[in-house]
Design a protein around this motif. Structure first.
Motif, short mmCIF file in Angstrom:
data_model
loop_
_atom_site.label_atom_id
_atom_site.label_comp_id
_atom_site.label_asym_id
_atom_site.label_seq_id
_atom_site.Cartn_x
_atom_site.Cartn_y
_atom_site.Cartn_z
N ALA A 1 -13.12 -23.18 77.69
CA ALA A 1 -13.94 -24.31 78.13
C ALA A 1 -15.11 -23.85 78.99
CB ALA A 1 -13.08 -25.31 78.89
N GLU A 2 -14.87 -22.82 79.79
CA GLU A 2 -15.91 -22.34 80.70
C GLU A 2 -16.91 -21.40 80.02
OE1 GLU A 2 -13.81 -20.58 83.95
OE2 GLU A 2 -13.07 -22.51 84.67
N LYS B 1 -12.43 -36.79 84.98
CA LYS B 1 -11.70 -36.18 86.10
C LYS B 1 -10.77 -37.21 86.73
CE LYS B 1 -15.22 -32.82 87.25
NZ LYS B 1 -16.17 -32.34 88.24
N SER C 1 -4.67 -32.73 79.30
CA SER C 1 -5.18 -31.78 80.30
C SER C 1 -5.02 -30.36 79.76
CB SER C 1 -4.40 -31.94 81.60
OG SER C 1 -3.06 -31.54 81.41
N ALA D 1 -16.25 -33.90 81.28
CA ALA D 1 -14.84 -34.23 81.13
C ALA D 1 -14.44 -35.29 82.14
CB ALA D 1 -13.98 -32.98 81.34
N PHE E 1 -9.38 -34.28 78.50
CA PHE E 1 -10.19 -34.16 77.29
C PHE E 1 -9.56 -34.98 76.19
CE2 PHE E 1 -10.53 -30.31 79.77
CZ PHE E 1 -11.90 -30.09 79.82
N TRP F 1 -17.52 -25.01 72.79
CA TRP F 1 -16.52 -25.95 73.33
C TRP F 1 -17.12 -27.35 73.24
CZ3 TRP F 1 -11.53 -25.65 74.69
CH2 TRP F 1 -10.98 -26.67 75.46
N LEU G 1 -17.62 -29.15 80.60
CA LEU G 1 -16.73 -29.42 81.73
C LEU G 1 -17.28 -30.50 82.66
CD1 LEU G 1 -15.40 -25.88 82.65
CD2 LEU G 1 -14.18 -27.76 81.57
N ASP G 2 -18.60 -30.56 82.81
CA ASP G 2 -19.15 -31.58 83.70
C ASP G 2 -19.09 -32.98 83.09
OD1 ASP G 2 -21.05 -30.93 81.79
OD2 ASP G 2 -22.74 -31.24 83.14
N ARG H 1 -8.68 -22.93 79.45
CA ARG H 1 -9.66 -23.12 80.53
C ARG H 1 -10.80 -22.12 80.40
NH1 ARG H 1 -8.73 -25.76 85.14
NH2 ARG H 1 -6.49 -25.54 84.86
N ARG I 1 -8.86 -32.22 84.90
CA ARG I 1 -9.85 -32.60 83.89
C ARG I 1 -9.11 -33.03 82.63
NH1 ARG I 1 -12.47 -27.35 85.28
NH2 ARG I 1 -13.96 -27.84 86.90
#
Length: 95
Positions: A44-45, A59, A19, A57, A66, A50, A54-55, A41, A64
């Protein structure tokens, strides 16, 4: 017979999931510059390089996860950018 080097792959052959909270310690253990979980973070955004969107990853609840084997090359090859302090710049003068 010498011991073989320890592999970072899970015994089941599955992904090595971490995480954002685990990333600073994992970076340091890999001999890389430690950066905060908040900065991880943010990368990642905002960083288009990256490796895991993120969508995409995994959950678990609100967390999230990885695969470290995918992230490690990203952090090894990433060129850190130092921020610019805007408070030290003189105010721009108009011509």
């Amino acid at each position: 017979m010498p011991d073989s080097p320890k592999e970072e792959v899970d015994e089941t052959g599955g992904p090595d999931l971490i995480s954002f909270a685990d990333m600073p310690d994992r970076l340091e253990a890999a001999g890389l510059t430690r950066i905060s979980k908040q900065r991880c973070r943010q990368l990642a955004e905002e960083d288009p390089a990256w490796p895991v969107p993120l969508d995409k990853a995994l959950k678990v609840g609100r967390m999230r996860l990885f695969d470290w084997r995918v992230l490690e090359p990203y952090f090894r090859n990433r060129t850190p950018r130092q921020g610019q302090r805007t408070d030290l710049k003189p105010p721009a003068t108009e011509a």
